[in-house]
Design a protein around this motif. Structure first.
Motif, mmCIF file in Angstrom:
data_model
loop_
_atom_site.group_PDB
_atom_site.id
_atom_site.type_symbol
_atom_site.label_atom_id
_atom_site.label_comp_id
_atom_site.label_asym_id
_atom_site.label_seq_id
_atom_site.Cartn_x
_atom_site.Cartn_y
_atom_site.Cartn_z
ATOM 1 N N LEU A 1 45.199 -24.497 41.702
ATOM 2 C CA LEU A 1 46.478 -24.717 42.342
ATOM 3 C C LEU A 1 47.622 -24.617 41.347
ATOM 4 C CD1 LEU A 1 45.381 -27.688 44.573
ATOM 5 C CD2 LEU A 1 45.637 -25.308 45.228
ATOM 6 N N PHE A 2 47.504 -25.326 40.240
ATOM 7 C CA PHE A 2 48.556 -25.318 39.231
ATOM 8 C C PHE A 2 47.927 -25.284 37.841
ATOM 9 C CE2 PHE A 2 50.500 -27.264 42.889
ATOM 10 C CZ PHE A 2 51.770 -26.752 42.921
ATOM 11 N N LEU A 3 48.599 -24.572 36.917
ATOM 12 C CA LEU A 3 48.174 -24.509 35.525
ATOM 13 C C LEU A 3 49.424 -24.532 34.674
ATOM 14 C CD1 LEU A 3 46.001 -23.975 33.296
ATOM 15 C CD2 LEU A 3 46.395 -21.542 33.679
ATOM 16 N N GLY A 4 49.459 -25.391 33.671
ATOM 17 C CA GLY A 4 50.665 -25.465 32.857
ATOM 18 C C GLY A 4 50.427 -26.048 31.501
ATOM 19 N N LYS A 5 51.518 -26.190 30.752
ATOM 20 C CA LYS A 5 51.467 -26.849 29.451
ATOM 21 C C LYS A 5 52.654 -27.786 29.358
ATOM 22 C CE LYS A 5 54.200 -23.489 26.802
ATOM 23 N NZ LYS A 5 54.428 -22.901 25.479
ATOM 24 N N LEU A 6 52.470 -28.938 28.738
ATOM 25 C CA LEU A 6 53.560 -29.869 28.478
ATOM 26 C C LEU A 6 53.838 -29.836 26.987
ATOM 27 C CD1 LEU A 6 55.432 -32.096 29.682
ATOM 28 C CD2 LEU A 6 53.803 -33.743 28.731
ATOM 29 N N LEU B 1 53.406 -16.925 28.539
ATOM 30 C CA LEU B 1 53.600 -17.594 27.251
ATOM 31 C C LEU B 1 54.237 -16.662 26.230
ATOM 32 C CD1 LEU B 1 50.431 -19.812 26.670
ATOM 33 C CD2 LEU B 1 52.637 -20.414 27.647
ATOM 34 N N GLN B 2 54.010 -15.369 26.375
ATOM 35 C CA GLN B 2 54.607 -14.402 25.452
ATOM 36 C C GLN B 2 56.094 -14.206 25.732
ATOM 37 O OE1 GLN B 2 52.319 -10.759 25.598
ATOM 38 N NE2 GLN B 2 50.363 -11.845 25.540
ATOM 39 N N GLY B 3 56.531 -14.587 26.923
ATOM 40 C CA GLY B 3 57.919 -14.351 27.303
ATOM 41 C C GLY B 3 58.802 -15.582 27.289
ATOM 42 N N VAL B 4 58.266 -16.734 26.883
ATOM 43 C CA VAL B 4 59.066 -17.959 26.832
ATOM 44 C C VAL B 4 59.029 -18.533 25.424
ATOM 45 C CG1 VAL B 4 58.556 -18.468 29.245
ATOM 46 C CG2 VAL B 4 57.140 -19.485 27.468
ATOM 47 N N GLU B 5 59.970 -19.411 25.130
ATOM 48 C CA GLU B 5 59.992 -20.093 23.836
ATOM 49 C C GLU B 5 58.733 -20.955 23.709
ATOM 50 O OE1 GLU B 5 62.151 -19.709 21.410
ATOM 51 O OE2 GLU B 5 63.335 -18.262 22.560
ATOM 52 N N SER B 6 58.210 -21.029 22.500
ATOM 53 C CA SER B 6 56.946 -21.738 22.280
ATOM 54 C C SER B 6 57.030 -23.219 22.621
ATOM 55 C CB SER B 6 56.490 -21.563 20.828
ATOM 56 O OG SER B 6 57.455 -22.098 19.938
ATOM 57 N N ASN B 7 58.249 -23.784 22.587
ATOM 58 C CA ASN B 7 58.400 -25.219 22.857
ATOM 59 C C ASN B 7 58.758 -25.504 24.313
ATOM 60 O OD1 ASN B 7 60.963 -24.179 22.789
ATOM 61 N ND2 ASN B 7 61.851 -25.823 21.558
ATOM 62 N N GLU B 8 58.739 -24.500 25.182
ATOM 63 C CA GLU B 8 59.086 -24.694 26.591
ATOM 64 C C GLU B 8 57.892 -25.202 27.390
ATOM 65 O OE1 GLU B 8 60.982 -21.591 28.807
ATOM 66 O OE2 GLU B 8 62.241 -20.987 27.111
ATOM 67 N N ASN B 9 58.170 -26.100 28.353
ATOM 68 C CA ASN B 9 57.157 -26.484 29.327
ATOM 69 C C ASN B 9 56.916 -25.316 30.272
ATOM 70 O OD1 ASN B 9 57.088 -29.116 28.274
ATOM 71 N ND2 ASN B 9 58.736 -29.791 29.627
ATOM 72 N N VAL B 10 55.680 -25.155 30.727
ATOM 73 C CA VAL B 10 55.324 -24.041 31.606
ATOM 74 C C VAL B 10 54.473 -24.571 32.763
ATOM 75 C CG1 VAL B 10 53.963 -21.913 31.809
ATOM 76 C CG2 VAL B 10 55.426 -22.263 29.809
ATOM 77 N N LEU B 11 54.728 -24.057 33.959
ATOM 78 C CA LEU B 11 53.901 -24.397 35.115
ATOM 79 C C LEU B 11 53.915 -23.228 36.091
ATOM 80 C CD1 LEU B 11 52.232 -26.466 36.779
ATOM 81 C CD2 LEU B 11 54.394 -27.193 37.814
ATOM 82 N N ILE B 12 52.743 -22.784 36.506
ATOM 83 C CA ILE B 12 52.639 -21.760 37.538
ATOM 84 C C ILE B 12 51.655 -22.215 38.606
ATOM 85 C CG2 ILE B 12 53.140 -19.868 35.936
ATOM 86 C CD1 ILE B 12 50.114 -19.137 36.123
ATOM 87 N N SER B 13 51.750 -21.604 39.776
ATOM 88 C CA SER B 13 50.745 -21.767 40.813
ATOM 89 C C SER B 13 50.194 -20.386 41.127
ATOM 90 C CB SER B 13 51.324 -22.397 42.079
ATOM 91 O OG SER B 13 50.363 -22.363 43.123
ATOM 92 N N ALA B 14 49.029 -20.083 40.569
ATOM 93 C CA ALA B 14 48.412 -18.784 40.815
ATOM 94 C C ALA B 14 48.100 -18.606 42.294
ATOM 95 C CB ALA B 14 47.137 -18.645 39.982
ATOM 96 N N MET B 15 47.755 -19.691 42.959
ATOM 97 C CA MET B 15 47.445 -19.603 44.387
ATOM 98 C C MET B 15 48.664 -19.155 45.174
ATOM 99 S SD MET B 15 45.960 -22.557 46.928
ATOM 100 C CE MET B 15 45.706 -22.198 48.678
ATOM 101 N N SER B 16 49.836 -19.675 44.833
ATOM 102 C CA SER B 16 51.063 -19.303 45.533
ATOM 103 C C SER B 16 51.392 -17.829 45.320
ATOM 104 C CB SER B 16 52.227 -20.177 45.050
ATOM 105 O OG SER B 16 53.441 -19.778 45.653
#
Length: 411
Positions: free
Chosen positions: A403-408, A61-76
């Motif tokens: 599995l997945f964690l993100g923000k819309l 979150l510190q490295g992307v624009e505040s209005n960007e959607n974000v999704l990661i898979s920590a498991m992957s």
């Protein structure tokens, strides 16, 4: 500690996305919900993966624009790095272990636990399509210690192939075709180039498709406004239904749990309360708080509004992982002597791509992580209206695997 472990075994398998059964013929009868029970060592590995995911998401979150959607898979990411860890020694191995938040006393159990988790997720619900796949692609003239290959085949079911990296376009095509196939075409490539300095690619792919236990009626979907954090509005396709869901609310957020299939896999939506925002919610997340929220969920009838959305993300994780505490793996000091004794190698890139689509029928998601290795020389009616940015996760209740964690931020 026992309470925490019980919570771990109950909750959280962050956001995986599955593919539905074929439309031809009758669908198999849904398997009943049966609790998944793990020993404390495996529960600890799951807790570590979740905590790693929380911390990685905060840094992203510190490295992307505040209005960007974000999704990661920590498991992957975790499984790809675990494969690399099987060939690491000394400080390099210690740093990877610490960044992945593993208890060092579990050294002999990490691989075993990862295998148990993957197998349990695959059996949990036959109405949910979930595929976790791993592969190792190495330069055909590169000497590899057999034990490294054996461990990754045994515990991660890794497919292993030797390729002629001098035929760079052909090697790239073969690897990316594997990625495309394992993610049902949702992520078509992860490798940008294959160079003479490359010696190995360690790749994890996760694919998830799950249909809602309570489907939305397409006839109830309408164009409504989504209120962005910057104060502007955008029209979106907003789904709606009134049904019984598990919810929680406090002064900081509203929370709802949306089950897929037989209820093992769920999406959780965390909607900031007035005066709060998505970043504050993510920055506060840790395993204890998450378990506390999950344990407070109560069932009630809800008038639910949820936007349809679809987006993709791509990240280079090298700098984030270095900041989290594993710099040596990316430097000339890297010790991967458990992979080869004939050369000094280092991790050059950790690429991560994700995809998600949410509609009336269900959720489809995919994630791929590639670890590239090179030669070192180189009220009454309770309303949950998700009409503004929110945090979301996909998890499995019993394994507590994220599995997945993100923000819309913008549908």
């Amino acid at each position: 500690m026992k309470q925490t472990m019980r919570s771990l075994l109950k909750v959280f398998c962050l956001l995986l996305i599955l593919m539905s059964c074929a439309n031809t013929g009758e669908s198999p009868e849904n398997t009943p919900y049966e609790p998944i029970n793990f020993d404390l060592k495996t529960a600890s590995v799951i807790e570590s993966s979740n905590n790693f995911g929380f911390e990685l998401c905060k840094l992203l979150l510190q490295g992307v624009e505040s209005n960007e959607n974000v999704l990661i898979s920590a498991m992957s990411v975790s499984q790809a790095l675990c494969m690399a860890r099987n060939g690491a020694n000394g400080q390099t191995k210690n740093e990877i272990t610490e960044v992945l938040a593993f208890d060092e006393t579990l050294e002999g159990d990490i691989n075993i636990s990862q295998k148990k988790i993957t197998e349990a997720l695959g059996r949990a619900d036959n109405q949910v399509d979930i595929n976790v796949a791993n592969s190792i692609w190495y330069r055909n003239d590169f000497s590899i210690i057999p034990e490294f290959i054996q461990n990754n085949v045994e515990y991660y079911n890794a497919e292993v192939s030797a390729l002629d990296f001098s035929l760079s376009e052909e090697a790239k095509r073969i690897i990316n075709n594997w990625v495309d196939n394992k993610t049902e075409g949702k992520i078509q490539e992860i490798v940008d180039e294959v160079t003479p300095d490359h010696v190995m690619f360690l790749i994890n792919a996760i694919y998830f498709y799950g249909e809602w236990k309570n489907r939305f009626d397409k006839g109830d979907t309408q164009q409504l406004l989504f209120n962005k954090e910057n104060g502007t509005d955008v029209k979106c396709d907003m789904m709606h239904q009134t049904a019984t869901f598990s919810v929680y609310q406090d002064e900081n957020l509203q929370m709802i749990e949306l089950p897929y299939g037989n209820g093992h896999f769920n999406m959780v939506v965390l909607l900031p309360a007035e005066g709060n925002n998505v970043e504050n919610i993510i920055s506060s997340l840790d395993e204890d708080l998450w378990s506390e929220w999950i344990n407070k969920l109560v069932s009630r009838e809800v008038s639910l509004f949820l936007p349809k959305f679809k987006f993709e993300c791509e990240y280079e994780l090298k700098d984030y992982l270095k900041e989290m505490g594993m710099p040596s793996a990316f430097s000339g000091a890297a010790d991967f002597s458990g992979i080869t004794q004939d050369a000094s190698i280092t991790i050059s890139k950790v690429k991560h791509k994700t995809f998600i689509e949410v509609d009336e029928k269900g959720t489809e998601a995919a994630a791929v992580t590639s670890v590239e290795m090179e030669l070192t020389s180189m009220p009454n009616e309770y309303v949950f209206n998700a009409n503004k940015p929110f945090v979301f996760a996909i998890f499995e209740k019993d394994t507590n695997t994220i599995l997945f964690l993100g923000k819309l931020m913008n549908p």
